[in-house]
Scaffold this motif. Sequence first.
Motif, PDB file in Angstrom:
ATOM      1  N   ILE A 123       0.833  -1.207   0.000  1.00  0.00           N
ATOM      2  CA  ILE A 123       0.000   0.000   0.000  1.00  0.00           C
ATOM      3  C   ILE A 123       0.868   1.258   0.000  1.00  0.00           C
ATOM      4  N   SER A 124       1.919   1.267   0.813  1.00  0.00           N
ATOM      5  CA  SER A 124       2.770   2.457   0.960  1.00  0.00           C
ATOM      6  C   SER A 124       4.219   2.083   0.658  1.00  0.00           C
ATOM      7  N   PRO A 125       4.629   2.125  -0.594  1.00  0.00           N
ATOM      8  CA  PRO A 125       6.018   1.774  -0.929  1.00  0.00           C
ATOM      9  C   PRO A 125       7.006   2.793  -0.362  1.00  0.00           C
ATOM     10  N   GLY A 126       8.211   2.304  -0.056  1.00  0.00           N
ATOM     11  CA  GLY A 126       9.246   3.165   0.500  1.00  0.00           C
ATOM     12  C   GLY A 126      10.291   2.341   1.212  1.00  0.00           C
ATOM     13  N   PRO A 127      11.207   3.006   1.933  1.00  0.00           N
ATOM     14  CA  PRO A 127      12.247   2.291   2.673  1.00  0.00           C
ATOM     15  C   PRO A 127      11.648   1.323   3.682  1.00  0.00           C
ATOM     16  N   ALA A 128      12.110   0.066   3.630  1.00  0.00           N
ATOM     17  CA  ALA A 128      11.545  -0.968   4.498  1.00  0.00           C
ATOM     18  C   ALA A 128      12.176  -0.909   5.879  1.00  0.00           C
ATOM     19  N   LEU A 129      11.332  -0.998   6.900  1.00  0.00           N
ATOM     20  CA  LEU A 129      11.817  -1.094   8.276  1.00  0.00           C
ATOM     21  C   LEU A 129      11.919  -2.533   8.732  1.00  0.00           C
ATOM     22  N   LEU A 130      11.069  -3.403   8.166  1.00  0.00           N
ATOM     23  CA  LEU A 130      11.047  -4.811   8.564  1.00  0.00           C
ATOM     24  C   LEU A 130      10.510  -5.645   7.404  1.00  0.00           C
ATOM     25  N   GLY A 131      11.215  -6.727   7.069  1.00  0.00           N
ATOM     26  CA  GLY A 131      10.766  -7.615   6.015  1.00  0.00           C
ATOM     27  C   GLY A 131      11.177  -7.149   4.637  1.00  0.00           C
ATOM     28  N   HIS A 132      10.688  -7.901   3.623  1.00  0.00           N
ATOM     29  CA  HIS A 132      11.045  -7.608   2.234  1.00  0.00           C
ATOM     30  C   HIS A 132       9.784  -7.730   1.375  1.00  0.00           C
ATOM     31  N   GLY A 133       9.828  -7.032   0.234  1.00  0.00           N
ATOM     32  CA  GLY A 133       8.748  -7.156  -0.736  1.00  0.00           C
ATOM     33  C   GLY A 133       7.503  -6.409  -0.336  1.00  0.00           C
ATOM     34  N   ALA A 134       6.381  -6.872  -0.917  1.00  0.00           N
ATOM     35  CA  ALA A 134       5.108  -6.183  -0.690  1.00  0.00           C
ATOM     36  C   ALA A 134       4.621  -6.311   0.743  1.00  0.00           C
ATOM     37  N   ALA A 135       5.039  -7.364   1.451  1.00  0.00           N
ATOM     38  CA  ALA A 135       4.582  -7.567   2.830  1.00  0.00           C
ATOM     39  C   ALA A 135       5.454  -6.850   3.853  1.00  0.00           C
ATOM     40  N   SER A 136       6.468  -6.114   3.417  1.00  0.00           N
ATOM     41  CA  SER A 136       7.357  -5.441   4.366  1.00  0.00           C
ATOM     42  C   SER A 136       6.678  -4.239   5.002  1.00  0.00           C
ATOM     43  N   ILE A 137       7.154  -3.857   6.171  1.00  0.00           N
ATOM     44  CA  ILE A 137       6.657  -2.662   6.870  1.00  0.00           C
ATOM     45  C   ILE A 137       7.560  -1.499   6.495  1.00  0.00           C
ATOM     46  N   THR A 138       6.988  -0.476   5.897  1.00  0.00           N
ATOM     47  CA  THR A 138       7.769   0.650   5.395  1.00  0.00           C
ATOM     48  C   THR A 138       7.608   1.880   6.279  1.00  0.00           C
TER      49      THR A 138
END
Length: 292
Positions: A123-138
């Motif tokens: 939903i909100s693409p950007g620098p990931a804080l946790l995880g990878h890909g579409a399921a990551s927390i950005t």
Amino acid sequence: MLPALAHIGEHSEHRRKSRRSLARRTADIINGAIAELFENEELARKPGLLQRLDPRVRLGTVLLLAVTVSFLHSIPAIVVVIVATAALAAASFVSPIAFSRRVWATAGFFAVMLSAPAITGWISPGPALLGHGAASITMPGVLVAARLILRVIAGAGIGLLVVWTTRWSDLLGALTALKMPDVIVATLAMTQQQIVSLMRTVENIHLARESRMLSAGTATDNREWVIDRMAFTASKSFKTADDVYDAMLARGFSGHWPTLRRLRMTWRDAAWAVGLLVFCALTLGLDRMIAR
């Protein structure tokens, strides 16, 4: 020995609650909800800051703060509104802790549930804080979710606070004075009375079952009984609504909802309105300064 004895009452209370039947637990919950309604009426009679204001000014306060919060973009500015609402609750004889717990348990819970998908990279693409890909927390997702949750908390908090510190009859009178359509005011008034009446009916139904039962009953029996009582309550609700409406027509009801209390604004209401406008202007200015 003493620490062990200290838990005896707690365990006994837990066992006593676990032995309660479905009917008894439901009756206790309904009784607690009704008692909470009467507690709100008592709270609205206390000489707090909000209670001293004209009901129309309180409704204007809700509208102005809600519009202000919708224009805020920075999290610190929204937090300022939330802190001010908590301070207003304390000045109105509402415990800030109990107030915060109720707001978070209702509006906060749903806001967290609705904003949860926004923290993902899908939903909100950007620098990931946790995880990878579409399921990551950005990071952008976390900011968007935090801003949404805080906005809901701020708006719902001031709305609930005004409702708790305003008697239901005064709230209906203020809506009438603000030229709200009579059909809406009448519907709100009848809905509140009908809900309380039905809650009493359901409570008595469960207490009657509790008094006739020697055991808690099986899950199947409880489900069948609940379905049967739901049908009975619905039919009783329809019949009561028709009877009340016929009685109102017989007494000359023409669609207008009169109020016996004459609303009057004082210097205190004017001072509050000016102070509120200044606070909203300063908060919007702070938001613009942070956003630069």
